[in-house]
Design a protein around this motif. Structure first.
Motif, PDB file in Angstrom:
ATOM      1  N   UNK A  92      34.493  48.552  34.224  1.00  0.00           N
ATOM      2  CA  UNK A  92      35.470  48.961  35.235  1.00  0.00           C
ATOM      3  C   UNK A  92      36.410  47.813  35.605  1.00  0.00           C
ATOM      4  N   UNK A  93      37.582  48.165  36.072  1.00  0.00           N
ATOM      5  CA  UNK A  93      38.570  47.151  36.438  1.00  0.00           C
ATOM      6  C   UNK A  93      38.045  46.234  37.535  1.00  0.00           C
ATOM      7  N   UNK A  94      37.240  46.769  38.447  1.00  0.00           N
ATOM      8  CA  UNK A  94      36.688  45.942  39.522  1.00  0.00           C
ATOM      9  C   UNK A  94      35.789  44.840  38.986  1.00  0.00           C
ATOM     10  N   UNK A  95      35.130  45.078  37.851  1.00  0.00           N
ATOM     11  CA  UNK A  95      34.307  44.053  37.207  1.00  0.00           C
ATOM     12  C   UNK A  95      35.192  43.108  36.400  1.00  0.00           C
ATOM     13  N   UNK A  96      36.100  43.661  35.630  1.00  0.00           N
ATOM     14  CA  UNK A  96      36.971  42.850  34.770  1.00  0.00           C
ATOM     15  C   UNK A  96      37.733  41.803  35.574  1.00  0.00           C
ATOM     16  N   UNK A  97      38.156  42.154  36.786  1.00  0.00           N
ATOM     17  CA  UNK A  97      38.962  41.247  37.604  1.00  0.00           C
ATOM     18  C   UNK A  97      38.231  39.961  37.939  1.00  0.00           C
ATOM     19  N   UNK A  98      36.893  39.976  37.926  1.00  0.00           N
ATOM     20  CA  UNK A  98      36.119  38.799  38.307  1.00  0.00           C
ATOM     21  C   UNK A  98      35.530  38.049  37.116  1.00  0.00           C
ATOM     22  N   UNK A  99      35.908  38.437  35.906  1.00  0.00           N
ATOM     23  CA  UNK A  99      35.450  37.725  34.717  1.00  0.00           C
ATOM     24  C   UNK A  99      36.367  36.545  34.425  1.00  0.00           C
ATOM     25  N   UNK A 100      35.910  35.641  33.549  1.00  0.00           N
ATOM     26  CA  UNK A 100      36.786  34.544  33.131  1.00  0.00           C
ATOM     27  C   UNK A 100      37.967  35.105  32.348  1.00  0.00           C
ATOM     28  N   UNK A 101      39.020  34.297  32.210  1.00  0.00           N
ATOM     29  CA  UNK A 101      40.277  34.796  31.649  1.00  0.00           C
ATOM     30  C   UNK A 101      40.103  35.345  30.234  1.00  0.00           C
ATOM     31  N   UNK A 102      39.277  34.685  29.419  1.00  0.00           N
ATOM     32  CA  UNK A 102      39.070  35.179  28.062  1.00  0.00           C
ATOM     33  C   UNK A 102      38.363  36.522  28.053  1.00  0.00           C
ATOM     34  N   UNK A 103      37.330  36.650  28.849  1.00  0.00           N
ATOM     35  CA  UNK A 103      36.572  37.900  28.901  1.00  0.00           C
ATOM     36  C   UNK A 103      37.412  39.039  29.460  1.00  0.00           C
ATOM     37  N   UNK A 104      38.345  38.722  30.361  1.00  0.00           N
ATOM     38  CA  UNK A 104      39.222  39.767  30.894  1.00  0.00           C
ATOM     39  C   UNK A 104      39.977  40.466  29.773  1.00  0.00           C
ATOM     40  N   UNK A 105      40.378  39.707  28.761  1.00  0.00           N
ATOM     41  CA  UNK A 105      41.087  40.295  27.625  1.00  0.00           C
ATOM     42  C   UNK A 105      40.116  40.956  26.655  1.00  0.00           C
ATOM     43  N   UNK A 106      38.990  40.302  26.440  1.00  0.00           N
ATOM     44  CA  UNK A 106      38.087  40.777  25.386  1.00  0.00           C
ATOM     45  C   UNK A 106      37.415  42.095  25.735  1.00  0.00           C
ATOM     46  N   UNK A 107      37.157  42.374  27.020  1.00  0.00           N
ATOM     47  CA  UNK A 107      36.525  43.650  27.357  1.00  0.00           C
ATOM     48  C   UNK A 107      37.485  44.821  27.167  1.00  0.00           C
ATOM     49  N   UNK A 108      38.757  44.527  26.874  1.00  0.00           N
ATOM     50  CA  UNK A 108      39.696  45.595  26.542  1.00  0.00           C
ATOM     51  C   UNK A 108      39.719  45.888  25.038  1.00  0.00           C
ATOM     52  N   UNK A 109      39.024  45.099  24.263  1.00  0.00           N
ATOM     53  CA  UNK A 109      38.828  45.455  22.857  1.00  0.00           C
ATOM     54  C   UNK A 109      37.672  46.446  22.786  1.00  0.00           C
ATOM     55  N   UNK A 110      37.857  47.575  22.101  1.00  0.00           N
ATOM     56  CA  UNK A 110      36.870  48.659  22.181  1.00  0.00           C
ATOM     57  C   UNK A 110      35.688  48.503  21.228  1.00  0.00           C
ATOM     58  N   UNK A 111      35.059  47.341  21.212  1.00  0.00           N
ATOM     59  CA  UNK A 111      33.882  47.133  20.369  1.00  0.00           C
ATOM     60  C   UNK A 111      32.763  48.075  20.801  1.00  0.00           C
TER      61      UNK A 111
ATOM     62  N   UNK B 108      26.730  39.620  35.035  1.00  0.00           N
ATOM     63  CA  UNK B 108      25.309  39.751  35.365  1.00  0.00           C
ATOM     64  C   UNK B 108      25.097  40.864  36.382  1.00  0.00           C
ATOM     65  N   UNK B 109      25.920  40.889  37.410  1.00  0.00           N
ATOM     66  CA  UNK B 109      25.802  41.926  38.440  1.00  0.00           C
ATOM     67  C   UNK B 109      26.083  43.311  37.861  1.00  0.00           C
ATOM     68  N   UNK B 110      27.050  43.377  36.957  1.00  0.00           N
ATOM     69  CA  UNK B 110      27.400  44.664  36.344  1.00  0.00           C
ATOM     70  C   UNK B 110      26.244  45.210  35.517  1.00  0.00           C
ATOM     71  N   UNK B 111      25.652  44.372  34.672  1.00  0.00           N
ATOM     72  CA  UNK B 111      24.524  44.826  33.849  1.00  0.00           C
ATOM     73  C   UNK B 111      23.363  45.221  34.743  1.00  0.00           C
ATOM     74  N   UNK B 112      23.122  44.422  35.785  1.00  0.00           N
ATOM     75  CA  UNK B 112      22.017  44.725  36.700  1.00  0.00           C
ATOM     76  C   UNK B 112      22.224  46.053  37.422  1.00  0.00           C
ATOM     77  N   UNK B 113      23.464  46.390  37.720  1.00  0.00           N
ATOM     78  CA  UNK B 113      23.749  47.615  38.471  1.00  0.00           C
ATOM     79  C   UNK B 113      23.692  48.861  37.609  1.00  0.00           C
ATOM     80  N   UNK B 114      23.787  48.700  36.297  1.00  0.00           N
ATOM     81  CA  UNK B 114      23.781  49.849  35.404  1.00  0.00           C
ATOM     82  C   UNK B 114      22.373  50.430  35.297  1.00  0.00           C
ATOM     83  N   UNK B 115      22.314  51.744  35.217  1.00  0.00           N
ATOM     84  CA  UNK B 115      21.028  52.438  35.057  1.00  0.00           C
ATOM     85  C   UNK B 115      20.920  53.108  33.691  1.00  0.00           C
TER      86      UNK B 115
END
Length: 342
Positions: free
Chosen positions: A31-50, A210-217
């Motif tokens: 989600x965008x709320x998670x992406x906004x708090x990632x490092x600059x490289x990861x902000x771009x990489x999570x938009x690649x649909x791996x 870390x918080x995102x993975x922990x929050x996922x069920x």
């Protein structure tokens, strides 16, 4: 997530994309709320649909329209179609202009008997449009679909879900397709679904991830490949703090689920004489070993990267990223290690 009677697997949010036209929705893995708090490289990489898939069961034929925003000089993306576990021989190239892909279930698959179907993790009626990660394509936008369809039912997809966080090796760089990444191979051998959260060059153990993975069920077992990306960017002490938070946050949130940290895979720093950083990689590996040894979480199990990537001759010529053969062998070994845990 579901949208317009399609299951957008491994998609955290469909983001309105003004650059792709009024109907374009960019597929991003968190989600965008998670992406906004990632490092600059990861902000771009999570938009690649791996590991992203568009899944549906068509009534007859279905048309899906997609486009690519080129990244790193890659102008097109190859979309591979699977029907359940069965791979179509025809591939589809999409580019910057919206491209429509038409699919209908192959007639021969309709004749598969119920006894065979019951043994398959994915039902063959489930169409899976599998999108490529970084270095095999750009950012992908969804522009709509036509034709009667429905999302897959729970019984038509795997019961088990495997979540993988890691570097470009986890994201799948150098593999020729998503199904050939080591995490894809692992999931296939476990009859599991895959959530791929690998981020090329930017696995920094961000607290937000870390918080995102922990929050996922929605996962049953997780691997955390930590992290060659941090060598040379973070001190061993900084790595320890971040990696310890990642392991503890995820494991504490899911005490009943296996959490499996993996030490740095063998790479050029280890293999090239005089490189000068092999000892640093060893230091980071030791830090992760100590983190796991000191945790009181019974659901945490350490794996050594060198025990999974044993054939360094299977690396690509950069001596960092596994090629297809090495990816397959890593998937075999990792599945063998995870199977007793799940």
């Amino acid at each position: 997530m579901h949208h317009e009677d399609i299951a957008f697997h491994n998609v955290g949010e469909l983001v309105a994309d003004a650059g792709r036209g009024p109907d374009g929705r960019l597929l991003q893995r968190v989600p965008e709320s998670v992406r906004a708090d990632l490092n600059d490289g990861a902000k771009r990489r999570v938009r690649h649909p791996a590991g992203v898939e568009l899944r549906f069961v068509p009534e007859e034929s279905v048309e899906v329209t997609l486009s690519v925003e080129p990244q790193n000089g890659v102008e097109t993306s190859t979309v591979r179609v699977f029907w359940g576990p069965f791979q179509e021989r025809v591939e589809h190239e999409i580019g910057p202009e919206p491209t429509t892909i038409e699919v209908s279930m192959p007639e021969k698959l309709e004749r598969i008997g119920p006894d065979v179907r019951s043994e398959l993790a994915f039902d063959p009626e489930v169409c899976r449009l599998r999108l490529p990660g970084e270095h095999r394509g750009g950012w992908v936008s969804y522009h709509g679909a036509a034709g009667e369809r429905r999302p897959p039912r729970e019984a038509e997809v795997p019961d088990l879900t495997y979540l993988a966080y890691g570097t470009s090796i986890t994201e799948g760089e150098a593999a020729l397709g998503e199904h050939l990444t080591y995490v894809g191979q692992t999931a296939n051998r476990l009859d599991a679904d895959l959530v791929n959260l690998g981020t090329c060059g930017s696995n920094y153990c961000d607290a937000a991830m870390a918080d995102h993975i922990a929050a996922r069920e929605d996962w049953d077992v997780a691997t955390l490949a930590l992290s060659v990306n941090m060598v040379g960017t973070f001190t061993p002490a900084e790595f320890r703090e971040r990696a310890a938070n990642m392991v503890e946050t995820v494991a504490a949130a899911h005490p009943e689920k296996p959490v499996v940290p993996i030490t740095i895979y063998p790479n050029s720093r280890d293999l090239v004489p005089g490189h000068g950083e092999g000892e640093v990689c060893d230091r980071f590996r030791e830090e992760l070993r100590e983190i796991v040894a000191e945790t009181d979480r019974e659901n945490v199990t350490l794996l050594e990267g060198a025990d999974l990537l044993t054939d360094v001759g299977g690396l690509t010529t950069d001596l960092v990223h596994p090629g297809d053969n090495a990816m397959v062998r890593m998937g075999e070994r990792l599945a063998d290690e995870l199977e007793p845990l799940v």
